[in-house]
Design a protein around this motif. Structure first.
Motif, PDB file in Angstrom:
ATOM      1  N   VAL A 101       0.859  -1.184   0.000  1.00 36.63           N
ATOM      2  CA  VAL A 101       0.000   0.000   0.000  1.00 36.63           C
ATOM      3  C   VAL A 101       0.897   1.235   0.000  1.00 36.63           C
ATOM      4  CG1 VAL A 101      -1.804   1.261   1.212  1.00 36.63           C
ATOM      5  CG2 VAL A 101      -1.786  -1.229   1.260  1.00 36.63           C
ATOM      6  N   VAL A 102       0.645   2.135  -0.946  1.00 31.81           N
ATOM      7  CA  VAL A 102       1.447   3.350  -1.045  1.00 31.81           C
ATOM      8  C   VAL A 102       0.538   4.570  -1.114  1.00 31.81           C
ATOM      9  CG1 VAL A 102       3.291   2.127  -2.253  1.00 31.81           C
ATOM     10  CG2 VAL A 102       1.561   3.345  -3.575  1.00 31.81           C
ATOM     11  N   ALA A 103       1.100   5.723  -0.770  1.00 29.20           N
ATOM     12  CA  ALA A 103       0.384   6.995  -0.885  1.00 29.20           C
ATOM     13  C   ALA A 103       0.993   7.784  -2.028  1.00 29.20           C
ATOM     14  CB  ALA A 103       0.483   7.785   0.419  1.00 29.20           C
ATOM     15  N   GLY A 104       0.162   8.132  -2.994  1.00 25.01           N
ATOM     16  CA  GLY A 104       0.606   8.957  -4.106  1.00 25.01           C
ATOM     17  C   GLY A 104       0.172  10.393  -3.861  1.00 25.01           C
ATOM     18  N   VAL A 105       1.123  11.327  -3.905  1.00 22.42           N
ATOM     19  CA  VAL A 105       0.851  12.730  -3.595  1.00 22.42           C
ATOM     20  C   VAL A 105       1.053  13.574  -4.844  1.00 22.42           C
ATOM     21  CG1 VAL A 105       1.557  14.723  -2.215  1.00 22.42           C
ATOM     22  CG2 VAL A 105       1.578  12.424  -1.203  1.00 22.42           C
ATOM     23  N   ASP A 106       0.048  14.374  -5.188  1.00 25.17           N
ATOM     24  CA  ASP A 106       0.124  15.241  -6.365  1.00 25.17           C
ATOM     25  C   ASP A 106      -0.187  16.679  -5.949  1.00 25.17           C
ATOM     26  OD1 ASP A 106       0.129  16.358  -8.901  1.00 25.17           O
ATOM     27  OD2 ASP A 106      -1.925  15.704  -9.350  1.00 25.17           O
ATOM     28  N   PHE A 107       0.855  17.503  -5.891  1.00 27.95           N
ATOM     29  CA  PHE A 107       0.673  18.925  -5.600  1.00 27.95           C
ATOM     30  C   PHE A 107       0.355  19.664  -6.893  1.00 27.95           C
ATOM     31  CE2 PHE A 107       3.059  17.961  -1.736  1.00 27.95           C
ATOM     32  CZ  PHE A 107       2.516  18.840  -0.803  1.00 27.95           C
ATOM     33  N   GLY A 108      -0.794  20.320  -6.934  1.00 29.18           N
ATOM     34  CA  GLY A 108      -1.144  21.159  -8.072  1.00 29.18           C
ATOM     35  C   GLY A 108      -1.001  22.624  -7.706  1.00 29.18           C
ATOM     36  N   THR A 109      -1.499  23.498  -8.544  1.00 27.26           N
ATOM     37  CA  THR A 109      -1.351  24.926  -8.316  1.00 27.26           C
ATOM     38  C   THR A 109      -2.224  25.428  -7.169  1.00 27.26           C
ATOM     39  OG1 THR A 109      -0.834  25.246 -10.654  1.00 27.26           O
ATOM     40  CG2 THR A 109      -1.485  27.198  -9.417  1.00 27.26           C
ATOM     41  N   LEU A 110      -3.377  24.797  -6.951  1.00 34.40           N
ATOM     42  CA  LEU A 110      -4.302  25.276  -5.930  1.00 34.40           C
ATOM     43  C   LEU A 110      -4.643  24.242  -4.859  1.00 34.40           C
ATOM     44  CD1 LEU A 110      -6.794  27.211  -8.227  1.00 34.40           C
ATOM     45  CD2 LEU A 110      -4.974  28.170  -6.805  1.00 34.40           C
ATOM     46  N   SER A 111      -4.190  22.994  -5.032  1.00 34.77           N
ATOM     47  CA  SER A 111      -4.536  21.962  -4.061  1.00 34.77           C
ATOM     48  C   SER A 111      -3.576  20.789  -4.172  1.00 34.77           C
ATOM     49  CB  SER A 111      -5.972  21.477  -4.281  1.00 34.77           C
ATOM     50  OG  SER A 111      -6.089  20.845  -5.553  1.00 34.77           O
ATOM     51  N   VAL A 112      -3.637  19.925  -3.151  1.00 32.44           N
ATOM     52  CA  VAL A 112      -2.858  18.690  -3.167  1.00 32.44           C
ATOM     53  C   VAL A 112      -3.818  17.518  -3.077  1.00 32.44           C
ATOM     54  CG1 VAL A 112      -2.521  18.756  -0.654  1.00 32.44           C
ATOM     55  CG2 VAL A 112      -0.990  17.382  -2.072  1.00 32.44           C
ATOM     56  N   ARG A 113      -3.564  16.499  -3.871  1.00 37.72           N
ATOM     57  CA  ARG A 113      -4.388  15.285  -3.872  1.00 37.72           C
ATOM     58  C   ARG A 113      -3.537  14.132  -3.345  1.00 37.72           C
ATOM     59  NH1 ARG A 113      -5.222  15.253  -8.618  1.00 37.72           N
ATOM     60  NH2 ARG A 113      -7.335  16.081  -8.775  1.00 37.72           N
ATOM     61  N   VAL A 114      -4.087  13.371  -2.420  1.00 39.97           N
ATOM     62  CA  VAL A 114      -3.404  12.186  -1.896  1.00 39.97           C
ATOM     63  C   VAL A 114      -4.252  10.963  -2.200  1.00 39.97           C
ATOM     64  CG1 VAL A 114      -2.520  11.015   0.149  1.00 39.97           C
ATOM     65  CG2 VAL A 114      -2.292  13.505  -0.047  1.00 39.97           C
ATOM     66  N   SER A 115      -3.659   9.989  -2.869  1.00 42.61           N
ATOM     67  CA  SER A 115      -4.363   8.752  -3.221  1.00 42.61           C
ATOM     68  C   SER A 115      -3.690   7.572  -2.532  1.00 42.61           C
ATOM     69  CB  SER A 115      -4.347   8.531  -4.736  1.00 42.61           C
ATOM     70  OG  SER A 115      -4.984   9.605  -5.408  1.00 42.61           O
ATOM     71  N   ILE A 116      -4.486   6.725  -1.938  1.00 43.09           N
ATOM     72  CA  ILE A 116      -3.980   5.504  -1.310  1.00 43.09           C
ATOM     73  C   ILE A 116      -4.216   4.355  -2.287  1.00 43.09           C
ATOM     74  CG2 ILE A 116      -4.060   4.013   0.713  1.00 43.09           C
ATOM     75  CD1 ILE A 116      -3.261   6.933   1.283  1.00 43.09           C
ATOM     76  N   VAL A 117      -3.130   3.695  -2.669  1.00 41.62           N
ATOM     77  CA  VAL A 117      -3.209   2.678  -3.718  1.00 41.62           C
ATOM     78  C   VAL A 117      -2.644   1.351  -3.223  1.00 41.62           C
ATOM     79  CG1 VAL A 117      -2.547   2.082  -6.079  1.00 41.62           C
ATOM     80  CG2 VAL A 117      -2.957   4.481  -5.464  1.00 41.62           C
ATOM     81  N   GLN A 129       0.498   0.944   7.778  1.00 41.78           N
ATOM     82  CA  GLN A 129       0.404  -0.024   6.683  1.00 41.78           C
ATOM     83  C   GLN A 129       0.897   0.543   5.357  1.00 41.78           C
ATOM     84  OE1 GLN A 129      -3.909  -0.941   7.412  1.00 41.78           O
ATOM     85  NE2 GLN A 129      -3.222  -3.071   7.291  1.00 41.78           N
ATOM     86  N   ILE A 130       1.089   1.854   5.313  1.00 37.19           N
ATOM     87  CA  ILE A 130       1.557   2.498   4.077  1.00 37.19           C
ATOM     88  C   ILE A 130       3.073   2.379   3.995  1.00 37.19           C
ATOM     89  CG2 ILE A 130       1.705   4.680   2.813  1.00 37.19           C
ATOM     90  CD1 ILE A 130      -0.981   5.429   4.053  1.00 37.19           C
ATOM     91  N   GLU A 131       3.540   1.741   2.939  1.00 40.36           N
ATOM     92  CA  GLU A 131       4.964   1.408   2.833  1.00 40.36           C
ATOM     93  C   GLU A 131       5.800   2.481   2.151  1.00 40.36           C
ATOM     94  OE1 GLU A 131       5.808  -2.576   1.569  1.00 40.36           O
ATOM     95  OE2 GLU A 131       3.827  -3.278   2.191  1.00 40.36           O
ATOM     96  N   ALA A 132       5.169   3.368   1.397  1.00 48.45           N
ATOM     97  CA  ALA A 132       5.949   4.379   0.687  1.00 48.45           C
ATOM     98  C   ALA A 132       5.078   5.566   0.327  1.00 48.45           C
ATOM     99  CB  ALA A 132       6.571   3.789  -0.577  1.00 48.45           C
ATOM    100  N   ILE A 133       5.727   6.690   0.111  1.00 51.23           N
ATOM    101  CA  ILE A 133       5.064   7.894  -0.378  1.00 51.23           C
ATOM    102  C   ILE A 133       5.764   8.315  -1.664  1.00 51.23           C
ATOM    103  CG2 ILE A 133       4.546  10.315   0.077  1.00 51.23           C
ATOM    104  CD1 ILE A 133       4.592   9.704   3.043  1.00 51.23           C
ATOM    105  N   ALA A 134       4.994   8.530  -2.705  1.00 44.58           N
ATOM    106  CA  ALA A 134       5.529   9.002  -3.979  1.00 44.58           C
ATOM    107  C   ALA A 134       5.038  10.431  -4.205  1.00 44.58           C
ATOM    108  CB  ALA A 134       5.070   8.096  -5.118  1.00 44.58           C
ATOM    109  N   LEU A 135       5.969  11.354  -4.458  1.00 43.64           N
ATOM    110  CA  LEU A 135       5.636  12.774  -4.559  1.00 43.64           C
ATOM    111  C   LEU A 135       5.704  13.289  -5.992  1.00 43.64           C
ATOM    112  CD1 LEU A 135       7.791  14.128  -1.594  1.00 43.64           C
ATOM    113  CD2 LEU A 135       5.300  13.921  -1.612  1.00 43.64           C
ATOM    114  N   ASP A 136       4.697  14.060  -6.354  1.00 42.35           N
ATOM    115  CA  ASP A 136       4.696  14.792  -7.622  1.00 42.35           C
ATOM    116  C   ASP A 136       4.283  16.222  -7.288  1.00 42.35           C
ATOM    117  OD1 ASP A 136       4.594  15.244 -10.521  1.00 42.35           O
ATOM    118  OD2 ASP A 136       2.443  15.404 -10.185  1.00 42.35           O
ATOM    119  N   THR A 137       5.059  17.196  -7.719  1.00 43.75           N
ATOM    120  CA  THR A 137       4.774  18.583  -7.350  1.00 43.75           C
ATOM    121  C   THR A 137       4.778  19.484  -8.576  1.00 43.75           C
ATOM    122  OG1 THR A 137       7.087  19.248  -7.046  1.00 43.75           O
ATOM    123  CG2 THR A 137       6.000  18.214  -5.158  1.00 43.75           C
ATOM    124  N   THR A 138       4.381  20.738  -8.379  1.00 47.16           N
ATOM    125  CA  THR A 138       4.499  21.702  -9.464  1.00 47.16           C
ATOM    126  C   THR A 138       5.974  21.929  -9.771  1.00 47.16           C
ATOM    127  OG1 THR A 138       4.465  23.558  -7.905  1.00 47.16           O
ATOM    128  CG2 THR A 138       2.362  22.911  -8.872  1.00 47.16           C
TER     129      THR A 138
END
Length: 238
Positions: free
Chosen positions: A3-19, A73-82
Motif C-alpha cells: 500500500v502506497v500513498a501517491g501525492v500530487d501537488f497542483g497549483t491550488l490543491s494537493v491530492r493524496v491517493s492511497i493505492v 500499513q503504508i509502505e511508501a510515499i511518492a511525490l509529484d509537485t508543481t
C-alpha cells in the motif's frame, strides 16, 4: 501486496491517493491552499511552504481514513509537485520567503540576462534547454530574489525546487547539503548536466551577476533520478 500513498501537488490543491498494488485505488482526498497574487503586479504568484505541508497532512489523514487502513500499513510515499516552483532557505532549511510559483514571471528580466550571457560565453548547457532561459526557472528566480531581498542575503544558504523541499521536510532533513535533489527538476531548469560537470561554472554565474557568487556551491549535494529513495519519513511527520 503493498500500500502506497501517491501525492500530487497542483497549483491550488494537493491530492493524496492511497493505492494497493493488488486492489488498486482505495481512496483519494484533496486539500486546498491559497495562491498569493497582487493586482498591481500580474507577474507575482507565490505560495507558502507551511500551507503546502498543512494541506498535505489534511489530505493524507482524510485519504487514509477513507481507505479504511492505518498509517503504519503504508509502505511508501511518492511525490509529484508543481515544477519550476523555487524557494530560498537558510542553513536550517527554513524558508526565507514563499515559493516563486511556476506561474510567477517577475524574473523575466533576469532570464533575458542569463540567456544573453549564456550565448555570449557559449555555455553549452543553454542548448540543452532550447537556447532560451526561462523566467520560470531556478537561476532567474533566485537572482530576482537576491536582488529584491538584500536584508536576507546573509541568511541565504540554498534554494530548492518544490519536489525536493517537500521530500526533505517529510524526512526531517534540516541541513541543505543533505537534501537529495531531483535530476529532472535541476536539469534544464538549473542547467545541470552530469556530462558538462553539473551546474554552470562559477565564473559564468558571476558574469551574469556578482550576487550569484558562491551560489553554485550552495546548490551542491546528491543529485538523483526519480527511482531513488529521497529518504525515510521522520517520526514527526509520520
Amino acid at each position: 501486496m503493498a500500500v502506497v500513498a501517491g501525492v500530487d501537488f497542483g497549483t491550488l490543491s494537493v491530492r493524496v491517493s492511497i493505492v494497493d498494488s493488488e486492489r488498486g485505488m482505495l481512496a483519494s482526498a484533496v486539500a486546498e491552499y491559497p495562491l498569493h497574487r497582487k493586482r498591481e503586479d500580474p507577474e507575482y504568484a507565490t505560495q507558502s511552504h507551511d500551507d503546502h505541508m498543512r494541506a498535505l497532512a489534511e489530505a493524507t489523514r482524510a485519504a487514509v481514513k477513507q481507505a479504511g487502513t492505518s498509517g503504519d500499513q503504508i509502505e511508501a510515499i511518492a511525490l509529484d509537485t508543481t515544477g519550476s516552483s523555487v524557494i530560498p532557505v537558510d542553513k536550517n532549511l527554513r524558508p526565507l520567503g514563499e515559493y516563486y510559483l511556476w506561474c510567477d514571471h517577475r524574473a523575466k528580466g533576469e532570464a533575458e540576462e542569463i540567456t544573453a550571457a549564456a550565448h555570449k560565453e557559449k555555455l553549452e548547457a543553454i542548448e540543452w534547454c532550447g537556447g532560451v532561459y526561462s523566467s520560470e526557472w531556478g537561476f532567474s528566480k533566485l537572482l530576482h530574489w537576491l536582488r529584491h531581498n538584500p536584508e536576507k542575503r546573509t541568511e541565504f544558504a540554498s534554494a530548492f525546487e518544490h519536489c525536493d523541499m517537500v521530500a526533505a521536510t517529510l524526512c526531517g532533513i534540516s541541513n541543505p547539503p543533505k537534501v537529495k535533489r531531483s535530476i529532472c527538476a535541476m536539469g534544464h531548469k538549473w542547467l545541470w548536466n552530469a556530462k558538462l560537470g553539473g551546474l554552470p561554472p562559477e565564473d559564468f554565474l558571476v558574469k551574469v551577476d556578482s550576487l550569484l557568487a558562491g551560489v553554485r556551491e550552495k546548490l551542491q549535494g546528491e543529485y538523483a533520478t526519480s527511482d531513488q529513495i529521497a529518504g525515510r519519513l521522520s517520526l514527526e511527520w509520520a
